[in-house]
Structures are given as structure tokens and as C-alpha cells.
Design a protein around this motif. Structure first.
Motif, PDB file in Angstrom:
ATOM      1  N   GLY A  61      -1.176 -13.111 -11.798  1.00 10.98           N
ATOM      2  CA  GLY A  61      -2.610 -12.944 -12.036  1.00 10.98           C
ATOM      3  C   GLY A  61      -3.171 -11.713 -11.363  1.00 10.98           C
ATOM      4  O   GLY A  61      -4.116 -11.099 -11.844  1.00 10.98           O
ATOM      5  N   ARG A  62      -2.576 -11.333 -10.264  1.00 17.73           N
ATOM      6  CA  ARG A  62      -3.026 -10.154  -9.524  1.00 17.73           C
ATOM      7  C   ARG A  62      -2.756  -8.873 -10.310  1.00 17.73           C
ATOM      8  O   ARG A  62      -3.507  -7.915 -10.233  1.00 17.73           O
ATOM      9  CB  ARG A  62      -2.311 -10.105  -8.182  1.00 17.73           C
ATOM     10  CG  ARG A  62      -2.755  -8.993  -7.273  1.00 17.73           C
ATOM     11  CD  ARG A  62      -2.120  -9.139  -5.912  1.00 17.73           C
ATOM     12  NE  ARG A  62      -0.773  -8.635  -5.879  1.00 17.73           N
ATOM     13  CZ  ARG A  62      -0.444  -7.418  -5.440  1.00 17.73           C
ATOM     14  NH1 ARG A  62      -1.375  -6.605  -5.017  1.00 17.73           N
ATOM     15  NH2 ARG A  62       0.790  -7.043  -5.419  1.00 17.73           N
ATOM     16  N   SER A  63      -1.697  -8.869 -11.093  1.00 17.68           N
ATOM     17  CA  SER A  63      -1.303  -7.642 -11.794  1.00 17.68           C
ATOM     18  C   SER A  63      -2.044  -7.445 -13.113  1.00 17.68           C
ATOM     19  O   SER A  63      -1.839  -6.465 -13.782  1.00 17.68           O
ATOM     20  CB  SER A  63       0.205  -7.652 -12.032  1.00 17.68           C
ATOM     21  OG  SER A  63       0.569  -8.728 -12.880  1.00 17.68           O
ATOM     22  N   GLN A  64      -2.902  -8.384 -13.493  1.00 18.44           N
ATOM     23  CA  GLN A  64      -3.640  -8.233 -14.753  1.00 18.44           C
ATOM     24  C   GLN A  64      -4.936  -7.510 -14.563  1.00 18.44           C
ATOM     25  O   GLN A  64      -5.594  -7.521 -13.621  1.00 18.44           O
ATOM     26  CB  GLN A  64      -3.901  -9.597 -15.368  1.00 18.44           C
ATOM     27  CG  GLN A  64      -2.633 -10.212 -15.875  1.00 18.44           C
ATOM     28  CD  GLN A  64      -2.903 -11.525 -16.617  1.00 18.44           C
ATOM     29  OE1 GLN A  64      -3.970 -12.081 -16.553  1.00 18.44           O
ATOM     30  NE2 GLN A  64      -1.896 -11.986 -17.299  1.00 18.44           N
ATOM     31  N   LEU A  69      -0.025 -16.787  -9.029  1.00 17.08           N
ATOM     32  CA  LEU A  69      -0.952 -15.970  -8.229  1.00 17.08           C
ATOM     33  C   LEU A  69      -0.572 -14.500  -8.289  1.00 17.08           C
ATOM     34  O   LEU A  69      -1.421 -13.624  -8.466  1.00 17.08           O
ATOM     35  CB  LEU A  69      -0.944 -16.425  -6.768  1.00 17.08           C
ATOM     36  CG  LEU A  69      -1.782 -17.614  -6.370  1.00 17.08           C
ATOM     37  CD1 LEU A  69      -1.514 -17.990  -4.919  1.00 17.08           C
ATOM     38  CD2 LEU A  69      -3.250 -17.324  -6.571  1.00 17.08           C
ATOM     39  N   GLU A  70       0.702 -14.233  -8.155  1.00 17.56           N
ATOM     40  CA  GLU A  70       1.190 -12.860  -8.162  1.00 17.56           C
ATOM     41  C   GLU A  70       1.007 -12.241  -9.550  1.00 17.56           C
ATOM     42  O   GLU A  70       0.571 -11.094  -9.671  1.00 17.56           O
ATOM     43  CB  GLU A  70       2.660 -12.813  -7.738  1.00 17.56           C
ATOM     44  CG  GLU A  70       3.258 -11.435  -7.681  1.00 17.56           C
ATOM     45  CD  GLU A  70       2.655 -10.535  -6.608  1.00 17.56           C
ATOM     46  OE1 GLU A  70       2.783  -9.304  -6.755  1.00 17.56           O
ATOM     47  OE2 GLU A  70       2.057 -11.030  -5.645  1.00 17.56           O
ATOM     48  N   LEU A 128      -1.773  -6.100   0.949  1.00 21.02           N
ATOM     49  CA  LEU A 128      -1.508  -7.254   0.091  1.00 21.02           C
ATOM     50  C   LEU A 128      -2.680  -8.231   0.220  1.00 21.02           C
ATOM     51  O   LEU A 128      -3.114  -8.523   1.333  1.00 21.02           O
ATOM     52  CB  LEU A 128      -0.197  -7.927   0.529  1.00 21.02           C
ATOM     53  CG  LEU A 128       0.569  -8.713  -0.527  1.00 21.02           C
ATOM     54  CD1 LEU A 128       0.934  -7.845  -1.717  1.00 21.02           C
ATOM     55  CD2 LEU A 128       1.823  -9.296   0.080  1.00 21.02           C
ATOM     56  N   PRO A 129      -3.214  -8.718  -0.890  1.00 22.33           N
ATOM     57  CA  PRO A 129      -4.341  -9.654  -0.807  1.00 22.33           C
ATOM     58  C   PRO A 129      -3.967 -10.928  -0.044  1.00 22.33           C
ATOM     59  O   PRO A 129      -2.832 -11.412  -0.137  1.00 22.33           O
ATOM     60  CB  PRO A 129      -4.642  -9.983  -2.276  1.00 22.33           C
ATOM     61  CG  PRO A 129      -4.057  -8.861  -3.054  1.00 22.33           C
ATOM     62  CD  PRO A 129      -2.865  -8.393  -2.265  1.00 22.33           C
ATOM     63  N   GLY A 158      -4.726 -14.062  -0.426  1.00 22.45           N
ATOM     64  CA  GLY A 158      -4.299 -15.209  -1.228  1.00 22.45           C
ATOM     65  C   GLY A 158      -2.860 -15.104  -1.665  1.00 22.45           C
ATOM     66  O   GLY A 158      -2.114 -16.087  -1.631  1.00 22.45           O
ATOM     67  N   VAL A 159      -2.456 -13.922  -2.061  1.00 17.82           N
ATOM     68  CA  VAL A 159      -1.083 -13.695  -2.491  1.00 17.82           C
ATOM     69  C   VAL A 159      -0.133 -13.748  -1.290  1.00 17.82           C
ATOM     70  O   VAL A 159       0.902 -14.419  -1.327  1.00 17.82           O
ATOM     71  CB  VAL A 159      -0.949 -12.347  -3.233  1.00 17.82           C
ATOM     72  CG1 VAL A 159       0.506 -12.014  -3.515  1.00 17.82           C
ATOM     73  CG2 VAL A 159      -1.758 -12.386  -4.527  1.00 17.82           C
ATOM     74  N   TYR A 181       5.986  -6.229   1.409  1.00 18.88           N
ATOM     75  CA  TYR A 181       6.885  -7.329   1.049  1.00 18.88           C
ATOM     76  C   TYR A 181       8.034  -7.479   2.049  1.00 18.88           C
ATOM     77  O   TYR A 181       8.487  -8.598   2.305  1.00 18.88           O
ATOM     78  CB  TYR A 181       7.404  -7.161  -0.373  1.00 18.88           C
ATOM     79  CG  TYR A 181       6.341  -7.478  -1.406  1.00 18.88           C
ATOM     80  CD1 TYR A 181       6.003  -8.783  -1.700  1.00 18.88           C
ATOM     81  CD2 TYR A 181       5.665  -6.456  -2.058  1.00 18.88           C
ATOM     82  CE1 TYR A 181       5.016  -9.084  -2.627  1.00 18.88           C
ATOM     83  CE2 TYR A 181       4.678  -6.740  -2.983  1.00 18.88           C
ATOM     84  CZ  TYR A 181       4.363  -8.058  -3.268  1.00 18.88           C
ATOM     85  OH  TYR A 181       3.379  -8.342  -4.188  1.00 18.88           O
TER      86      TYR A 181
END
Length: 108
Positions: free
Chosen positions: A105-108, A102-103, A55-56, A58-59, A4
Motif C-alpha cells: 500500500g505504501r508503494s501506490q 502495508l508495504e 521508513l514510515p 507503520g511499515v 531495511y
């Protein structure tokens, strides 16, 4: 966390390059033109390191693009005399909200 920080650097470099593009007058002024090239090269090098750090894509790209749009629009409105209508502000908010989703959704 490192990803980040690198991403923040990439955003800053991209925004710097984009604002300098305005001052380069179609690459006819050398100083701002050099800043444009340096800004974009730095941004992409840092973005590559962000992806390498895990880090992906898309994110990472979503955050990079949304933050760039929001910051360039803000700089344009505050310092370059460009118009920022309520509708445009709403668009920036929607872009940021999309990246937030997006962020999240990544953590689910």
C-alpha cells in the motif's frame, strides 16, 4: 536499503532478547537477563535509526513486529519444544500477509 538492513538488525536483536527472556526465568538468572536488556535496548535504538532513515513508522513497526512474532514462534517450535499447530501457523501467515499489504500500500 540501509533502513531495511537496520530493521533486520532490530528484528534480530528483539528476537534474541525475547528468547533470552525465556531463559532468564523471571530475571532471576543474570546472564540471560543481561541479554534481554541488551537485546531490547539495541532493538529500539536500531528501530529509531530506521525511522530516522525515512521508513514510515507503520511499515517499520509492522515489519518489526511481524518478523519478530514469526521468528520467535519458529525458534520456540524448533528449539524450545513449544507447540506450533496448523492454526497457529495460519495466524503467523496472516500477520505476515498484513505487513506485506502495508508495504504494498505504501508503494501506490
Amino acid at each position: 536499503m540501509v533502513a531495511y538492513l537496520l530493521l533486520a538488525g532490530a528484528v534480530f536483536a528483539e528476537v534474541t532478547g525475547t528468547v533470552a527472556l525465556k531463559f532468564s526465568e523471571g530475571f532471576s538468572k543474570l546472564g540471560p537477563s543481561i541479554v534481554v536488556v541488551a537485546g531490547y535496548v539495541t532493538a529500539f535504538l536500531l528501530l529509531a535509526q530506521v525511522l530516522k532513515a525515512g521508513l514510515p513508522v507503520g511499515v517499520a513497526y509492522g515489519i518489526w513486529a511481524a518478523a519478530g512474532v514469526a521468528l520467535v514462534a519458529t525458534v520456540g517450535a524448533l528449539f524450545l519444544g513449544e507447540t506450533m499447530t496448523p492454526l497457529m501457523i495460519g495466524g503467523v501467515v496472516l500477520v505476515i500477509a498484513g505487513v506485506l499489504l502495508l508495504e504494498l500500500g505504501r508503494s501506490q
